[in-house]
Design a protein around this motif. Structure first.
Motif, PDB file in Angstrom:
ATOM      1  N   PRO A 134       1.157  -0.986  -0.039  1.00 53.10           N
ATOM      2  CA  PRO A 134       0.345  -0.160   0.414  1.00 53.10           C
ATOM      3  C   PRO A 134       0.861   1.425   0.134  1.00 53.10           C
ATOM      4  CG  PRO A 134      -0.547  -1.376   1.589  1.00 53.10           C
ATOM      5  CD  PRO A 134       0.360  -2.017   1.065  1.00 53.10           C
ATOM      6  N   MET A 135       0.635   2.301  -0.396  1.00 50.78           N
ATOM      7  CA  MET A 135       1.355   3.382  -0.593  1.00 50.78           C
ATOM      8  C   MET A 135       1.261   4.305   0.775  1.00 50.78           C
ATOM      9  SD  MET A 135       0.001   5.256  -3.773  1.00 50.78           S
ATOM     10  CE  MET A 135       0.152   7.184  -4.324  1.00 50.78           C
ATOM     11  N   GLU A 136       1.789   5.072   0.729  1.00 53.07           N
ATOM     12  CA  GLU A 136       1.823   5.465   1.961  1.00 53.07           C
ATOM     13  C   GLU A 136       0.820   6.669   2.311  1.00 53.07           C
ATOM     14  OE1 GLU A 136       3.694   4.343   4.925  1.00 53.07           O
ATOM     15  OE2 GLU A 136       4.458   3.362   3.904  1.00 53.07           O
ATOM     16  N   MET A 137      -0.120   6.622   3.859  1.00 53.98           N
ATOM     17  CA  MET A 137      -0.880   7.409   3.783  1.00 53.98           C
ATOM     18  C   MET A 137      -0.257   8.857   4.945  1.00 53.98           C
ATOM     19  SD  MET A 137      -3.677   7.665   1.808  1.00 53.98           S
ATOM     20  CE  MET A 137      -4.855   8.192   2.948  1.00 53.98           C
ATOM     21  N   GLY A 138       0.900   8.974   5.458  1.00 52.36           N
ATOM     22  CA  GLY A 138       1.687  10.149   5.916  1.00 52.36           C
ATOM     23  C   GLY A 138       1.302   8.935   7.491  1.00 52.36           C
ATOM     24  N   GLU A 139       0.869  10.364   8.136  1.00 54.42           N
ATOM     25  CA  GLU A 139       0.695  10.118   9.739  1.00 54.42           C
ATOM     26  C   GLU A 139      -1.050  10.197   9.700  1.00 54.42           C
ATOM     27  OE1 GLU A 139      -1.230  14.093   7.954  1.00 54.42           O
ATOM     28  OE2 GLU A 139       0.847  13.168   8.258  1.00 54.42           O
ATOM     29  N   LEU A 140      -1.299   9.690   8.948  1.00 53.92           N
ATOM     30  CA  LEU A 140      -3.416   8.782   8.829  1.00 53.92           C
ATOM     31  C   LEU A 140      -3.168   7.468   9.012  1.00 53.92           C
ATOM     32  CD1 LEU A 140      -4.744  10.830   5.621  1.00 53.92           C
ATOM     33  CD2 LEU A 140      -4.967  11.442   8.284  1.00 53.92           C
ATOM     34  N   ASP A 141      -4.132   6.653   9.945  1.00 51.83           N
ATOM     35  CA  ASP A 141      -4.107   5.440   9.800  1.00 51.83           C
ATOM     36  C   ASP A 141      -4.953   4.841   9.358  1.00 51.83           C
ATOM     37  OD1 ASP A 141      -4.102   2.541  10.875  1.00 51.83           O
ATOM     38  OD2 ASP A 141      -4.631   3.257  12.893  1.00 51.83           O
ATOM     39  N   ALA A 142      -4.624   4.388   7.879  1.00 53.94           N
ATOM     40  CA  ALA A 142      -5.335   3.427   6.547  1.00 53.94           C
ATOM     41  C   ALA A 142      -6.400   2.694   7.172  1.00 53.94           C
ATOM     42  CB  ALA A 142      -4.372   3.458   5.583  1.00 53.94           C
ATOM     43  N   ASP A 143      -6.159   1.811   8.330  1.00 48.81           N
ATOM     44  CA  ASP A 143      -6.631   0.690   8.357  1.00 48.81           C
ATOM     45  C   ASP A 143      -7.306   0.967   9.521  1.00 48.81           C
ATOM     46  OD1 ASP A 143      -4.997  -1.421   7.775  1.00 48.81           O
ATOM     47  OD2 ASP A 143      -3.631  -1.025   8.708  1.00 48.81           O
ATOM     48  N   ALA A 144      -7.621   2.199  10.466  1.00 46.68           N
ATOM     49  CA  ALA A 144      -8.716   3.028  10.717  1.00 46.68           C
ATOM     50  C   ALA A 144     -10.115   3.501   9.962  1.00 46.68           C
ATOM     51  CB  ALA A 144      -8.541   3.669  12.009  1.00 46.68           C
ATOM     52  N   LEU A 145      -9.477   4.532   8.565  1.00 48.10           N
ATOM     53  CA  LEU A 145     -10.555   4.642   7.962  1.00 48.10           C
ATOM     54  C   LEU A 145     -11.990   4.325   7.825  1.00 48.10           C
ATOM     55  CD1 LEU A 145      -8.277   6.111   5.909  1.00 48.10           C
ATOM     56  CD2 LEU A 145      -9.200   7.864   8.116  1.00 48.10           C
ATOM     57  N   GLN A 146     -13.499   4.598   7.511  1.00 47.76           N
ATOM     58  CA  GLN A 146     -14.052   3.618   6.854  1.00 47.76           C
ATOM     59  C   GLN A 146     -14.652   4.495   5.790  1.00 47.76           C
ATOM     60  OE1 GLN A 146     -16.549   1.573  10.044  1.00 47.76           O
ATOM     61  NE2 GLN A 146     -18.309   2.012   8.304  1.00 47.76           N
ATOM     62  N   VAL A 147     -14.506   4.018   4.987  1.00 44.95           N
ATOM     63  CA  VAL A 147     -14.975   4.814   3.385  1.00 44.95           C
ATOM     64  C   VAL A 147     -16.666   4.510   3.270  1.00 44.95           C
ATOM     65  CG1 VAL A 147     -14.483   5.926   1.473  1.00 44.95           C
ATOM     66  CG2 VAL A 147     -12.877   5.181   3.386  1.00 44.95           C
ATOM     67  N   LEU A 148     -17.395   5.518   2.428  1.00 42.54           N
ATOM     68  CA  LEU A 148     -18.518   4.909   1.585  1.00 42.54           C
ATOM     69  C   LEU A 148     -18.446   5.571   0.628  1.00 42.54           C
ATOM     70  CD1 LEU A 148     -21.866   4.038   1.754  1.00 42.54           C
ATOM     71  CD2 LEU A 148     -22.238   6.465   2.063  1.00 42.54           C
ATOM     72  N   VAL A 149     -18.721   4.315  -0.859  1.00 42.36           N
ATOM     73  CA  VAL A 149     -17.524   4.972  -1.934  1.00 42.36           C
ATOM     74  C   VAL A 149     -19.683   4.534  -2.398  1.00 42.36           C
ATOM     75  CG1 VAL A 149     -16.522   3.374  -4.141  1.00 42.36           C
ATOM     76  CG2 VAL A 149     -16.015   3.399  -2.150  1.00 42.36           C
ATOM     77  N   VAL A 150     -20.060   5.983  -3.038  1.00 41.84           N
ATOM     78  CA  VAL A 150     -21.072   5.826  -4.077  1.00 41.84           C
ATOM     79  C   VAL A 150     -20.975   5.809  -5.400  1.00 41.84           C
ATOM     80  CG1 VAL A 150     -23.695   6.795  -4.201  1.00 41.84           C
ATOM     81  CG2 VAL A 150     -21.825   6.848  -2.244  1.00 41.84           C
ATOM     82  N   ASP A 151     -21.572   4.624  -5.973  1.00 42.97           N
ATOM     83  CA  ASP A 151     -22.151   4.538  -7.076  1.00 42.97           C
ATOM     84  C   ASP A 151     -22.545   4.190  -8.176  1.00 42.97           C
ATOM     85  OD1 ASP A 151     -20.656   4.875 -10.769  1.00 42.97           O
ATOM     86  OD2 ASP A 151     -18.842   6.258  -9.997  1.00 42.97           O
ATOM     87  N   ASP A 152     -23.501   4.475  -9.590  1.00 42.88           N
ATOM     88  CA  ASP A 152     -24.440   3.500 -10.114  1.00 42.88           C
ATOM     89  C   ASP A 152     -23.768   2.478 -11.027  1.00 42.88           C
ATOM     90  OD1 ASP A 152     -23.924   6.410 -11.471  1.00 42.88           O
ATOM     91  OD2 ASP A 152     -25.378   4.853 -12.914  1.00 42.88           O
ATOM     92  N   SER A 153     -22.286   2.394 -11.067  1.00 46.41           N
ATOM     93  CA  SER A 153     -21.880   1.735 -12.154  1.00 46.41           C
ATOM     94  C   SER A 153     -21.096   0.359 -10.881  1.00 46.41           C
ATOM     95  CB  SER A 153     -20.272   2.029 -13.284  1.00 46.41           C
ATOM     96  OG  SER A 153     -19.951   0.865 -13.993  1.00 46.41           O
ATOM     97  N   PRO A 154     -21.306  -0.328 -11.168  1.00 44.43           N
ATOM     98  CA  PRO A 154     -20.795  -1.692 -10.292  1.00 44.43           C
ATOM     99  C   PRO A 154     -18.767  -1.720 -10.551  1.00 44.43           C
ATOM    100  CG  PRO A 154     -22.011  -2.259 -11.650  1.00 44.43           C
ATOM    101  CD  PRO A 154     -22.360  -1.413 -12.042  1.00 44.43           C
ATOM    102  N   PHE A 155     -18.810  -2.074 -11.875  1.00 41.84           N
ATOM    103  CA  PHE A 155     -17.786  -1.449 -12.535  1.00 41.84           C
ATOM    104  C   PHE A 155     -16.622  -0.006 -11.608  1.00 41.84           C
ATOM    105  CE2 PHE A 155     -19.338  -3.623 -16.504  1.00 41.84           C
ATOM    106  CZ  PHE A 155     -18.745  -4.829 -15.783  1.00 41.84           C
ATOM    107  N   ALA A 156     -17.531   0.562 -11.684  1.00 40.63           N
ATOM    108  CA  ALA A 156     -16.145   1.722 -11.057  1.00 40.63           C
ATOM    109  C   ALA A 156     -16.838   1.996 -10.116  1.00 40.63           C
ATOM    110  CB  ALA A 156     -17.467   3.678 -11.086  1.00 40.63           C
ATOM    111  N   ARG A 157     -17.877   1.251  -8.832  1.00 42.91           N
ATOM    112  CA  ARG A 157     -17.539   1.405  -7.225  1.00 42.91           C
ATOM    113  C   ARG A 157     -16.126   0.162  -7.326  1.00 42.91           C
ATOM    114  NH1 ARG A 157     -22.901   0.205  -7.538  1.00 42.91           N
ATOM    115  NH2 ARG A 157     -22.726  -1.567  -7.191  1.00 42.91           N
ATOM    116  N   LYS A 158     -16.170  -0.994  -7.819  1.00 43.27           N
ATOM    117  CA  LYS A 158     -15.179  -1.702  -8.007  1.00 43.27           C
ATOM    118  C   LYS A 158     -13.476  -1.105  -7.680  1.00 43.27           C
ATOM    119  CE  LYS A 158     -13.487  -6.330  -8.994  1.00 43.27           C
ATOM    120  NZ  LYS A 158     -13.912  -7.397  -9.694  1.00 43.27           N
ATOM    121  N   HIS A 159     -13.795  -0.508  -9.199  1.00 43.29           N
ATOM    122  CA  HIS A 159     -12.524   0.376  -8.867  1.00 43.29           C
ATOM    123  C   HIS A 159     -11.756   0.873  -8.389  1.00 43.29           C
ATOM    124  CE1 HIS A 159      -9.068   1.480 -11.306  1.00 43.29           C
ATOM    125  NE2 HIS A 159      -9.229   3.503 -12.067  1.00 43.29           N
ATOM    126  N   ILE A 160     -12.253   1.609  -7.701  1.00 48.88           N
ATOM    127  CA  ILE A 160     -12.509   3.122  -6.909  1.00 48.88           C
ATOM    128  C   ILE A 160     -12.596   2.315  -5.716  1.00 48.88           C
ATOM    129  CG2 ILE A 160     -13.331   4.647  -5.172  1.00 48.88           C
ATOM    130  CD1 ILE A 160     -15.292   5.194  -7.441  1.00 48.88           C
TER     131      ILE A 160
END
Length: 267
Positions: A134-160
């Motif tokens: 994984p690319m370094e995220m600096g001072e951010l703890d990437a493992d702790a981040l919770q993210v919501l991805v919103v896109d009507d294309s399943p391909f786009a969601r998977k890519h993001i």
């Protein structure tokens, strides 16, 4: 595979014109690519994809038996190689032809003729996707981040989601439109949202408006990843309070920088 280099990339070039294939091959060789596989049709490309398992597919938009859009969709729907990075090289500029390619998740859309810098950027994005570290995220703890991805294309969601995964972010929920996203937001707290603009039922701007005006998470950072080209619509999105806007296709390094800026601002 970890820390792959350009010299190790195997590239499948799909182009019906032998002259254009030579131009693309020469440009790849100038960038250090040693392994180049050639196809002059979509079906031949799909066969070679199964046989040779290239790291990257570079295709023209117009092929004798299908379009580049058809080809990337066939790749994304396959069971054996759905995540193979895809790059388009085309003189086509019309939105209605290029947007389906963008939505499928690509490392780059290059014009004809393209520059060495444009090709190198797309190749670098490919390396970022293929690198298991994984690319370094600096001072951010990437493992702790919770993210919501919103896109009507399943391909786009998977890519993001794959891009976010390359940054070390694994806690990722997905929603297929703004209304679905609101349900998710009512049930969970997120560190940031990544959303498309053009979606049915509730588009990206309407989602941002609702988050800013009616949500209990009104300060939630929102990154809009979109292929929208209408300047008036994009201006309205900025005014609604989106945290950042990123074009499709995009580079993982750009997304990393935007995420760091957004999340740091809310600390």
């Amino acid at each position: 595979m970890a820390e792959i280099s350009l010299t190790e990339l195997a590239v499948l070039v799909v182009e019906p014109s032998s002259t254009q294939r030579r131009i693309i091959n020469r440009a790849l060789e100038n960038n250090g690519i040693c392994s180049i596989i050639e196809a002059d049709s979509g079906e031949q490309a799909l066969t070679l994809l199964d046989q040779e398992e290239p790291d990257l597919v570079i295709s023209s938009l117009y092929l004798p038996d299908m379009t580049g859009t058809d080809l990337v969709h066939r790749i994304r729907e396959s069971k054996s190689h759905p995540d193979t990075p895809f790059m388009l090289i085309s003189s086509e500029t019309r939105f209605r032809y290029l947007d389906p390619i963008r939505q499928a998740g690509v490392v780059g859309i290059l014009p004809k003729p393209f520059t060495d810098a444009e090709l190198n950027t797309a190749l670098s994005t490919t390396l970022d996707l293929l690198d298991e570290n994984p690319m370094e995220m600096g001072e951010l703890d990437a493992d702790a981040l919770q993210v919501l991805v919103v896109d009507d294309s399943p391909f786009a969601r998977k890519h993001i989601a794959r891009i976010l995964g390359s940054l070390g972010i694994q806690r990722i929920d997905q929603a297929e439109n703004g209304l679905h996203a609101l349900e998710m937001l009512n049930q969970n707290f997120y560190d940031f949202v990544v959303t498309d603009y053009n979606m049915p039922h509730m588009d990206g701007k309407e989602l941002v408006d609702h988050i800013r005006q009616q949500s209990t998470q009104s300060s939630l950072p929102v990154l809009m990843v979109t292929s929208e080209e209408n300047e008036n619509r994009l201006a309205a999105v900025h005014e609604s309070g989106v945290s950042a806007i990123c074009d499709k296709p995009f580079e993982p390094s750009t997304v990393r920088q935007l995420i760091r800026q957004m999340v740091a601002t809310t600390d």
